[in-house]
Scaffold this motif. Structure first.
Motif, PDB file in Angstrom:
ATOM      1  N   LEU C 183      32.244   9.127 -35.838  1.00  0.00           N
ATOM      2  CA  LEU C 183      32.818   8.212 -36.814  1.00  0.00           C
ATOM      3  C   LEU C 183      32.950   6.812 -36.233  1.00  0.00           C
ATOM      4  CD1 LEU C 183      34.107   8.458 -39.772  1.00  0.00           C
ATOM      5  CD2 LEU C 183      35.919   7.377 -38.497  1.00  0.00           C
ATOM      6  N   PHE C 184      33.360   6.751 -34.965  1.00  0.00           N
ATOM      7  CA  PHE C 184      33.567   5.408 -34.425  1.00  0.00           C
ATOM      8  C   PHE C 184      32.278   4.677 -34.147  1.00  0.00           C
ATOM      9  CE2 PHE C 184      37.698   3.793 -34.294  1.00  0.00           C
ATOM     10  CZ  PHE C 184      38.458   4.867 -34.679  1.00  0.00           C
ATOM     11  N   MET C 185      31.200   5.417 -34.013  1.00  0.00           N
ATOM     12  CA  MET C 185      29.920   4.723 -33.954  1.00  0.00           C
ATOM     13  C   MET C 185      29.691   3.968 -35.259  1.00  0.00           C
ATOM     14  SD  MET C 185      27.574   7.589 -32.146  1.00  0.00           S
ATOM     15  CE  MET C 185      26.064   6.640 -32.267  1.00  0.00           C
ATOM     16  N   LEU C 186      30.030   4.606 -36.341  1.00  0.00           N
ATOM     17  CA  LEU C 186      29.870   3.943 -37.634  1.00  0.00           C
ATOM     18  C   LEU C 186      30.808   2.758 -37.767  1.00  0.00           C
ATOM     19  CD1 LEU C 186      29.606   7.008 -40.002  1.00  0.00           C
ATOM     20  CD2 LEU C 186      27.796   5.477 -39.275  1.00  0.00           C
ATOM     21  N   LEU C 276      32.481  17.033 -46.910  1.00  0.00           N
ATOM     22  CA  LEU C 276      32.301  16.378 -48.197  1.00  0.00           C
ATOM     23  C   LEU C 276      32.681  14.909 -48.099  1.00  0.00           C
ATOM     24  CD1 LEU C 276      31.869  16.233 -51.212  1.00  0.00           C
ATOM     25  CD2 LEU C 276      34.067  17.296 -51.560  1.00  0.00           C
ATOM     26  N   ARG C 277      33.823  14.656 -47.481  1.00  0.00           N
ATOM     27  CA  ARG C 277      34.318  13.290 -47.424  1.00  0.00           C
ATOM     28  C   ARG C 277      33.444  12.399 -46.546  1.00  0.00           C
ATOM     29  NH1 ARG C 277      37.479  12.313 -51.629  1.00  0.00           N
ATOM     30  NH2 ARG C 277      39.652  12.870 -51.385  1.00  0.00           N
ATOM     31  N   PHE C 278      33.057  12.920 -45.407  1.00  0.00           N
ATOM     32  CA  PHE C 278      32.382  12.068 -44.436  1.00  0.00           C
ATOM     33  C   PHE C 278      30.868  12.161 -44.588  1.00  0.00           C
ATOM     34  CE2 PHE C 278      36.576  12.611 -42.848  1.00  0.00           C
ATOM     35  CZ  PHE C 278      36.874  11.448 -42.180  1.00  0.00           C
ATOM     36  N   ASN C 279      30.345  13.349 -44.316  1.00  0.00           N
ATOM     37  CA  ASN C 279      28.899  13.445 -44.292  1.00  0.00           C
ATOM     38  C   ASN C 279      28.269  13.227 -45.654  1.00  0.00           C
ATOM     39  OD1 ASN C 279      29.881  14.720 -41.867  1.00  0.00           O
ATOM     40  ND2 ASN C 279      27.761  15.292 -41.530  1.00  0.00           N
TER      41      ASN C 279
END
Lengths: 101, 704, 518, 505, 89
Positions: C183-186, C276-279
């Motif tokens: 996530l933190f890469m994003l 669902l939320r992230f990917n």
């Protein structure tokens, strides 16, 4: 300056290495401590020599402090060594190995 | 499309809702189920009367519906409950609804009738015998009635599937009614599992239908049946997602997938093995579920969406072949069975094979007709068998019986009527319907259809011979000759509650064939073919918007260029003559083996004669090792694979996880050793580390 | 304010129970757990969300957004709220916790105050997971779940509880860390445009533009793909997806049954919820690209079939149910990756449905175990006579698990199948779907077999005491769950409508990225 | 800032002076009443002195002392004292807060721990002297003051570690600590000498300027930097300069272990931050110290965590854990990018972690002190079932351990993930992977202790009769602080970033 | 000039030799004496580097303080310490 500063660097390095050698090979705590003194003196030689080169007394000042601290260190060290000697009947640093791994 | 069609010329019974309130047939049993579930043990007769009342009401409503349809009421197609409302423009909507047309009304009546009679019969069979857990029995029966009725009135494929499954659940519960014994428990599992296997394909079919058409409705212009027909007729499949296949190919695939469910539920080869085992359940249940109604669900399903199947010659051929083969195959096994109910069980499989054969052979009418008559006479036979078993103190082996006809007069007569119907002896019900099945197959085979139809027809004819033989063998062994045991000497009397259903069904077995005497179509006035008129929708009033559901329309599709392309051929004899000739041939083929049976088993103390069959007998007694190979599939293949997977999982996958822990611990032990406790080592390592840093950065930093 | 009230009430209840005496704790915890339950039900009546909470143009229900602190360029917030995806899960949490607490009365006979305190604590953490809309807040709760769960397994569990607890803790923690990096890469890739870590901000930022700043030397699509992979791996452990599932059987078998209820009923949903939320929302473009979609679909299918095959090989009733959870979670994956209305919504519905059904099964296995002290299928037999009500509810639950119509499992599975079959995102979707559907046959196989051996047949178990029917407080939770399962089976729109409403905007993302929506 | 205008600059040294004064006062107390049987007075004096220092530091920090005024850019606003020998800025105050907090906790906890020991006054005054040294380290702005301050930390520490004179372990620990320490300070001194050789100066700003102007002695500068790195690495116990740590922590009295492993480490780090980021920031071309710290960081966390895996002595587990945390904090230097955007967060992450670590690690060691006080034994097995006998202390210990592991029960969660974030920011994938793996590994051994406390049955003869108040208070405060650092992490991170900006700007 | 260089060389050699003596001799007491020699020669270097004050300090602190400490320590520990003087690796 009559002697090139490089020679002092060499001398200092040599003393440092001798001290390090002593630290590595001797098992007597006192000699360990003496070797450390040698290493500190090696630093001192550099500082004094380059204090002259740069013409400021920063190096000399530091040497003063180092000397004092070395002395204090020896005092504390001797105290600890004496305590160890009392507990282990030896000042061989390879004898005090109850804690390992 | 949606909305209550006005009962323009409807007839109505006082206080009985008909077509407009047909939900009653569904809701009454449901409420009954809940009541018995909750208060069963406090109800009179443990809920039996409540069940009788609710099925009775259901039957009356069904009859009223039939009458209304017969007197000109329009058919009804209405959505009652929205399961999942798809968001606008995205995702299909899943609904429950009713579709009352001649076919479903007819089926509703059959189910209502048999269900009512079985409830009555159970009073004698279960209550009088002092069975325990009766509330569970009646609750399950009510749940079954509810599910079956709902299945029948389904207006879309998904709802059909829903209640198809629920019916399976009831079957499971009732087969396993005596769950304390290992047999029923195992049989129940097998029944559910095998039909589940069929339902797997059915469900893919449902999903495929929804994916292809976006709807699963049976009726109306927006139904998938009509959409498929339109697509093929116009050659334009836009708006339909055929997943990259040609439209007809894809429809065939879908059809065959849905067929999977029918094969499972209607016990067709190779998923028929559960049905004989299902005889572990109480006999009234066998009559209701495993002969007359639930097993009919598969055939009914194909009939329900026959407009869709009529589009695919391949699917029809497969159905015909499966049906014909099953009819023959099951009949051979029935030849050698010793238990009364086993004979009936295999006969049931065989008879449903006929219905499938009819459907595949283009005989929609014939199939429905045979469905109707078979429901009646097979229910009769099973109930009769139940009566015999009770009077024989739960003895089922026919070789332990004999000579019962004098003691059990009513039962004997009723049973005989049923047997004659089953064997297809003129003028009993089975004669007419079975003959029509064979006739329809024959004309479509002669009409240049697939050669498969000839094979199927031939198998059907062979089955006729065997049917007559095993039927009479059964009757003779049971009722004729001398009593072979003490129990047979002095049978238990049959109570009134058991006799009444037998009599009712006995009468119907004699007369039901009159519904559609197609064999005599060359002699009779056209209006005499009542069932044909009925299924052609001739009595139904209102707009003809739902006309796609009529037998006439199916025939139209069946014979059209874009559909199956079936044509009728009469081998140069003409329609009426061929019908007559076929009837006579079938009758002869039925009578001769009946006489042979009489010859072999008619004596006072008949021989088994089985040794004559040699090794074939072993094969037949073991049901062609069908059970064995299915058990082998489960135990010999699936289970080892599962065990292997488990080993792989525990050994390798979990091993990696645990192993990484082990490796870490091992590495930990190594790292720990660095800390030797000796200062000299520490100092040396410290110096070494410093040296390494110096060297590395001297090289990379360019100090040298 | 309602969510704050919900969280605070649960947390304070937990503290209260911790200091209560062991005698009073069970009843007290049950009563106190009614507070969040009642609150969540009240919230249901007030629920007015529209759209997906993560995407633009939505209305989030019960939203609160307060700046918490500054973290580099990012403002961390206390940001909570629910939408149609998360709210059903919130209600599921409160319902299951109350029932699990009641069903703990019989089996838990030591250190009650700690046990029930931890149960309420885990409830709070779970509520936090499903209501948080700020990444860090969410992550706090996400990780906080581990601690009470670890103790619940390791203190009150079976003989190998320590091993199972440690495995659970370490494995899922590893997953969290991997996911965090992803996530933190994003977040970093988004560069200066992102000033807060709220999930909607990240999601909308990701949809708005390219990742401007390279991270680990990756930029743009590569960065998205790698981050997607890391997130997926992280959540795959939690779900769990084959082959990252091996912690689950151990944890389930060792945990006391009421804890298994929470574990299977809610904890696994954290993984799918996060997927669902992230990917599938934030990185919908990666999820819908080829071959990612096909690979995920294959992973889902493998989970379904492989999990079911493993269940088939088990002899321990709890292990059977545990493995079938893996199988059921596979359906969720298949549904999510389909990216169709019913596929995604059905997958979400399956989360709720499976929560109830697996809860019911674990709970009833627990009640049977309380009486028989064995979970081995072969040791039981004929329990239907000894404990009729429990046994028949277990039968009903098993059928629910098999996807019997008019129960929620059927609706969920059928919706997933319909959705997956139609997928335009996954090449060969019908084939994937058809294979996945075979799971319904295998599940019938092992559950029917288990019922035949454990419930039916003659009674054989030798005990030195009489097996009595279970007390009312053991059976009542089962009955409630069964009722809910049937209710949702007949009237799925009770929650499905809200779910579809929240899934709709996610599906439109596909067209944003150039895909087409059917 | 208005306060600053009214106070003379030297008052910025208030915390250090307060500590020093307290140390002297303790000796005075001892002189007046050498037979002090109850050490309440001594503890009270130390705690008061520590609290005064803490209060002053907090006051200055919140008042904005040593921070850029509005409109200024960091590092403006730092207060130079004594001709630039010392500097008081946000970073020094931030670390002063850490050091004094730990000192107060340790003083509190020592009350019961020392009950039957002689030389209590000396003990307390040594603690406070060491604390004075640490505070001075945080303010050192010249290699001279830095070295002196470091020695001022080290010498009392050696003595404190060996303070249980009749205990073999304690004296052995003192010896090892001393010997390695003496060597390291010699190396450090030599490194400083080489830097002087290369730059002709020892004052930090002057060295920075000299490096920026270029020096002919780049090799000597490089070697000197490596040696200074060695000196710092010894202080923070980073591999391979860490070998003293497990033995010293194990042998030392537990409160002293807490003190050295928390406060002394923080002091070492503040020196590392200032020297490398501020002074040698421009010398990266000579000695790429970021890479050096990268290697050391990865090696440190890996070696330490894996070594702890099979360890059976709880104190030693914590010792290794403490080494491992040095590896974590080193990420702040190892992921340092040199770009303004990232570095502030990265350095701030390290500082914030040290802050949280100060409480959780001290708390954990104080729990050991409690166990030693109860004499339950030192192995994991000896801790079995303590949870039932002392639920409160064990709950606190659980908080410490899980917080150390980075679970969200304490501030360690935030700082751990802030560090992980820093690795991503710095683009150090290897470091990130190492941190991830090591976190999981560490969780294993932390859980071992937790498991021992709660899930195992106690030995039959385990019977705790006494619950020492001072230790309990210290543990409770540490636990409370650890937990409250979750909601309160914002303050920590805010000031950590201000502090980071003072050197990173 | 040359003289100075000669002196440097001489005292450098003395420094190194006595240092080596410290780390190599078997007897601790001898080592301490050699250390005094080494430190004194360093003091001479200081003088040559025009740091006379430091030289004085060197002599006072090291010879007067440190060496006395060592002597004292050797006295206190020597009898217990047997023959640990061999060089070990």
């Amino acid at each position: 300056m009559a002697v090139a500063p490089g020679w002092y660097l060499l001398l200092s390095a040599a003393v440092f290495c001798i001290g390090l050698f002593g630290v590595l090979v001797r098992r007597n705590a006192l000699i360990f401590l003496m070797s450390v003194e040698l290493m500190i003196n090696a630093a001192n030689i550099n500082l004094v020599a380059f204090s002259l080169v740069y013409g400021n007394i920063t190096g000399q000042t530091f040497v003063l402090f180092l000397t004092a601290l070395a002395a204090a260190e020896v005092a504390v060290g001797v105290g600890i060594i004496l305590v160890v000697n009392r507990n282990f009947d030896s000042i061989d640093i390879t004898d005090a190995v109850t804690m390992r791994w | 499309m949606v909305g209550l069609t006005p009962l323009s010329a409807g007839f109505s019974l006082p206080f009985v809702p008909g077509i407009g309130g047909v939900e009653v047939t569904v809701l009454f049993p449901l409420v009954t189920f809940l009541l018995i579930l909750a208060f069963g043990r406090y109800l009179p007769f443990k809920g039996a009367y409540l069940g009788i009342v609710s099925t009775g009401v259901g039957f009356l409503v069904a009859v009223a519906t039939v009458i209304q349809l017969a007197t000109g009421a329009g058919i009804r197609h209405e959505t009652l409950h929205t399961l999942v409302a798809g968001v606008e423009g995205a995702g299909v909507t899943l609904t429950f609804g009713v579709l009352i047309d001649p076919l479903s009304a007819l089926m509703l009546t059959i189910v209502g009738l048999i269900s009512l009679l079985v409830h009555v019969f159970s009073l004698g069979y279960m209550n009088a015998e002092g069975e325990i857990d009766l509330p569970r029995y009646y609750a399950a029966l009510s749940l079954f009635t509810f599910s079956m009725m709902a299945f029948v009135i389904s207006d879309n494929l998904l709802m059909s599937f829903v209640f198809f499954e629920l019916v399976g659940l009831c079957s499971y519960l009732l087969i396993g009614f005596w769950y304390r014994k290992p047999g029923p428990a195992s049989a129940a599992k097998k029944a559910f599992l095998v039909t589940r296997f069929g339902d797997y394909f059915f469900l893919i079919g449902v999903v495929a239908v929804l994916g292809t058409f976006g709807t699963a409705q049976f009726a109306g212009t927006e139904s998938f049946v009509t959409m498929a027909e339109t697509a093929l007729e116009s050659g334009d499949a836009s708006g339909i997602n055929t997943f990259g296949f040609g439209a007809q190919t894809w429809f065939t695939v879908i059809g065959l997938l849905v067929l999977g469910g029918a094969v499972g539920k209607s016990a067709q080869f190779p998923l028929h093995t559960w049905l004989p085992d299902a005889m572990e359940g109480p006999t009234p249940v066998s009559a209701l579920i495993h002969a007359a109604t639930m097993v009919a669900a598969g055939v009914y399903l194909i009939a329900r969406m026959y407009g869709f199947y009529a589009l695919s010659p391949t699917a029809l051929s497969v159905i015909a072949l499966v049906g014909g083969f099953t009819a023959f195959f099951a009949a051979t096994m029935a030849l050698v069975k010793q238990e009364l109910k086993q004979v009936l069980a295999y006969s049931t499989i065989s008879q449903y094979g006929y219905m499938m054969l009819a459907l595949g052979g283009g005989g929609y009418l014939a199939a429905v007709f045979h469905l109707t008559t078979h429901a009646i006479f097979k229910a009769l036979l099973f109930l009769g068998a139940g009566a015999i078993i009770i009077s024989m103190h739960h003895e089922e082996n026919m070789w332990e019986m004999g000579g019962l006809k004098d003691e059990l007069r009513t039962t004997y007569l009723a049973f005989l009527a049923g047997s004659l119907a089953l064997a297809g002896i003129f003028p009993f019900a089975g004669f007419w319907s079975k003959d029509e099945v064979l006739y329809e197959t024959l004309i479509h085979a002669l009409g240049g259809g697939s050669p498969v139809l000839f094979v199927a027809y031939a198998l059907g004819l062979l089955a006729v011979i065997m049917t007559a033989f095993y039927t009479f063998r059964m009757v003779l062994l049971t009722f004729h000759g001398e009593p072979r045991t003490d129990a047979a000497e002095d049978p238990h009397a049959v109570s009134l509650s058991m006799k009444v259903p037998l009599v009712v069904l006995g009468v119907l077995s004699v007369v039901a064939g009159l519904l559609n005497m197609a064999v005599l179509k060359s002699v009779l006035p056209k209006d005499a073919l009542l069932l044909e008129r009925w299924l052609n929708g001739e009595t139904v009033g209102g707009e003809f918007a739902e006309g796609a559901l009529t037998a006439e329309h199916y025939h139209h599709v069946l014979t059209s260029e874009y559909g199956a392309g079936y044509t009728a051929g009469y081998g140069g004899l003409g329609e009426g003559t061929l019908a007559l000739v076929g009837g006579v041939v079938a009758l002869v083929l039925a009578v001769i083996p009946a006489l042979v049976a009489w010859r072999l088993y008619g004596g006072a103390d008949p021989d088994p004669h089985m040794t004559n069959l040699g090794s074939l007998r072993t094969l037949l007694m073991n049901n062609y090792y069908q059970d064995e190979y299915q058990v082998w599939l489960a135990r010999g293949v699936t289970l080892p694979v599962a065990t292997l997977a488990n080993k792989f999982d525990q050994g390798l996958l979990d091993g990696i996880v645990d192993g990484s822990g082990g490796v870490s611990l091992f590495a930990g032990g190594r790292f720990q050793r660095l800390q030797s406790g000796v200062v000299t080592t520490y100092v040396a390592l410290l110096a070494l580390g410093l040296l390494v840093l110096l060297l590395v950065f001297a090289v990379t930093g360019g100090w040298l | 304010m309602l969510i704050e009230l919900l969280l605070a009430a649960t947390f304070l209840s937990a503290l209260w129970v911790f200091v209560a005496s062991d005698e009073t704790a069970p009843k007290l915890a049950a009563w106190l757990s009614l507070v969040p339950l009642g609150l969540s039900l009240y919230m249901w009546t007030q629920f007015d969300a529209a759209g997906n909470g993560l995407l633009a143009g939505s209305e989030i229900a019960f939203e609160t957004q307060i700046d918490w602190f500054q973290f580099g360029q990012y403002t961390l917030q206390y940001h909570v709220g629910v939408d149609g995806v998360s709210f059903p899960l919130v209600v599921l949490v409160t319902v299951l916790t109350t029932l699990a607490i009641i069903s703990s009365w019989t089996p838990i006979d030591e250190r009650q105050s700690q046990f029930y305190g931890l149960m309420l604590l885990i409830e709070m953490a779970l509520l936090g997971v499903f209501t948080s809309l700020d990444f860090f807040l969410w992550f706090i709760f996400w990780e906080a779940v581990l601690i009470p769960m670890y103790f619940l397994i390791a203190v009150w569990g079976g003989p190998r509880r320590k091993y199972a607890g440690a495995k659970f803790l370490l494995y899922t923690n590893l997953g969290s860390l991997v996911m965090f990096v992803g996530l933190f890469m994003l977040v970093l890739g988004l560069g200066d445009s992102l000033t807060q870590l709220s999930l909607p901000a990240i999601a909308q930022g990701l949809q708005a533009g390219e990742l401007s700043r390279p991270v680990f030397g990756l930029a743009g699509a590569d960065l998205r793909a790698v981050a997607f992979l890391l997130l997926f791996l992280g959540f795959a452990v939690k779900v769990p997806v084959v082959p990252f599932h091996t912690w689950l059987p151990d944890a389930h078998v060792q945990a006391p049954s009421p804890v298994s209820v929470i574990l299977a009923g809610v904890l696994l949903k954290m993984g799918t919820y996060a997927l669902l939320r992230f990917n599938f929302t934030m990185l919908a473009d990666v999820a819908t690209s080829s071959p990612a979609a096909e690979i995920i679909a294959a992973v889902g299918v493998v989970s379904v079939i492989y999990g079911a095959m493993l269940a088939l090989a088990q002899r321990d009733l709890k292990r059977i149910v545990a493995y079938s959870s893996i199988s059921s979670m596979g359906y969720v994956i298949v549904g999510l990756v389909a990216f169709t209305p019913h596929g995604m919504s059905g997958a979400t519905f399956q989360m709720v449905s499976h929560g109830l059904i697996s809860g019911l099964l674990f709970m009833s296995v627990g009640v049977l175990y309380n009486a028989t002290h064995t979970r081995m299928v072969g040791d039981m037999g004929g329990l239907a006579d000894k404990m009729p009500l429990t046994a028949w509810i277990f039968v009903a639950g098993s059928f629910a698990y098999m996807g019997l119509p008019l129960m929620s499992g059927f609706v969920a599975e059928v919706l997933i199948f319909i959705g997956a079959f139609d997928s335009t995102v996954v090449a060969g979707a019908p084939v994937f779907t058809a294979i996945a559907m075979f799971g319904i046959v295998i599940v019938a196989g092992y559950l029917l077999w288990a019922m035949q051996r454990a419930i039916f047949g003659p009674f054989e178990l030798e005990t030195d005491y009489d097996i009595e029917p279970a007390p009312v407080h053991d059976v009542a939770p089962l009955a409630v769950l069964l009722g809910l399962i049937i209710l949702l089976g007949i009237q799925p729109d009770l929650v499905y409508e809200a779910i579809q409403d929240a899934i709709g905007p996610v599906l439109e993302l596909n067209s944003v990225f150039g895909g087409e929506l059917r | 800032m208005s306060e600053i205008t009214t106070l003379p600059n030297w008052t910025a040294l208030g915390p250090a002076l307060a500590l020093l004064a307290t140390a002297l006062a303790l000796l005075a107390v001892d002189m007046v009443d050498p037979e002090e049987s109850s050490s309440v007075l001594l503890t009270g004096t130390s705690v008061t002195g520590g609290l005064v220092a803490l209060g002053l530091a907090l006051w200055y920090l919140f008042a904005g002392t040593g921070q850029p005024a509005a409109g200024q850019e960091a590092p403006q606003g730092a207060l130079d004292l004594f001709g630039g020998a010392l500097v008081i800025d946000a970073m020094s105050l931030f670390f002063t807060v850490i050091v004094t907090s730990v000192a107060v906790l340790v003083a509190f906890a020592s009350h019961e721990y020392l009950r039957d020991h002689s030389y209590q006054a000396e003990y307390y005054s040594l603690v406070l002297l060491a604390a004075t040294g640490m505070v001075t380290v945080t303010a050192a702005n010249s290699f001279v003051t830095a070295f002196i301050a470091i020695e001022l930390v080290s010498l009392p520490s050696y003595a404190l570690v060996a303070s249980l004179k009749t205990n073999e372990g304690s004296s052995e620990a003192g010896l090892k600590y001393f010997l390695v320490g003496a060597l390291s300070s010699a190396v450090f001194a030599y490194g400083i000498a080489l830097v002087y050789v290369a730059t002709g100066s020892l004052q930090f700003d002057a060295v920075t300027t000299a490096i920026a102007d270029g020096t002919p002695f780049t090799s000597l500068l490089g070697v000197g930097m490596v040696m200074i790195l060695g000196g710092v690495a010894f202080k923070i116990a980073a591999v391979p300069f860490h070998f003293w740590a497990p033995d010293a922590y194990e042998g030392a009295p537990a409160p002293i272990s807490a003190f050295i492993s928390s406060a002394s480490k923080a002091a070492g780090f503040v020196l590392g931050f200032r020297v490398f980021v501020d002074v040698f920031g421009g010398a990266m071309g000579v000695f790429n110290w970021v890479n050096a710290f990268l290697i050391i960081s990865v090696v440190t966390m890996t070696v330490a965590n894996f070594s702890a895996l099979k360890q059976n002595n709880v104190k030693r587990i914590l010792a290794y854990s403490s080494v491992a945390h040095a590896g974590y904090v080193l990420i702040a230097l190892a992921a340092f990018t040199g770009s303004v955007d990232g570095e502030i967060s990265i350095l701030g992450a390290g500082m914030a972690h040290l802050f949280v670590y100060g409480f959780m690690n001290t708390g954990a060691f104080l729990f050991i002190a409690l166990a030693e006080h109860w004499e339950v034994g030192r192995t994991v097995e000896d801790y079995h079932g303590l949870g039932e006998q002392a639920p409160f202390a064990c709950a606190a210990m659980t908080v410490f351990l899980f917080s150390l592991a980075g679970l969200p029960i304490g501030g360690g969660f935030f700082s751990k993930f802030y560090l992980l974030f820093a690795t991503v920011t710095g683009g150090q994938g290897l470091l990130g992977a190492a941190l991830v793996i090591n976190s999981v590994v560490s969780l294993f051994y932390y859980t071992r202790i937790v498991r021992a406390l709660w899930t195992e049955d106690a030995a039959a003869d385990l019977e705790l009769t006494e619950y020492p108040t001072g230790l309990y208070i210290a543990i409770a405060v540490a636990a409370l602080a650890t937990v409250l650092l979750i909601p309160g992490f914002g303050v920590v991170i805010e000031y950590a970033e201000i502090a980071a900006r003072m050197i990173g700007g | 000039m040359v003289l100075e260089q000669l002196a440097f060389g001489l005292f450098a050699l003395l420094t190194l030799a006595s240092s080596l003596g410290v780390v190599l001799v078997r007897d601790v007491w001898h080592a301490a004496l050699l250390l005094g020699l080494a430190l004194s020669s360093v003091a001479i270097h200081y003088i040559m580097l025009s740091a006379e004050f430091l030289a004085v300090i060197q002599v006072l602190v090291y010879i007067g303080g440190v060496l006395v400490l060592f002597t004292f320590a050797v006295m206190l520990t020597r009898e217990d310490e047997g023959n640990d003087t061999e060089v070990s690796a």
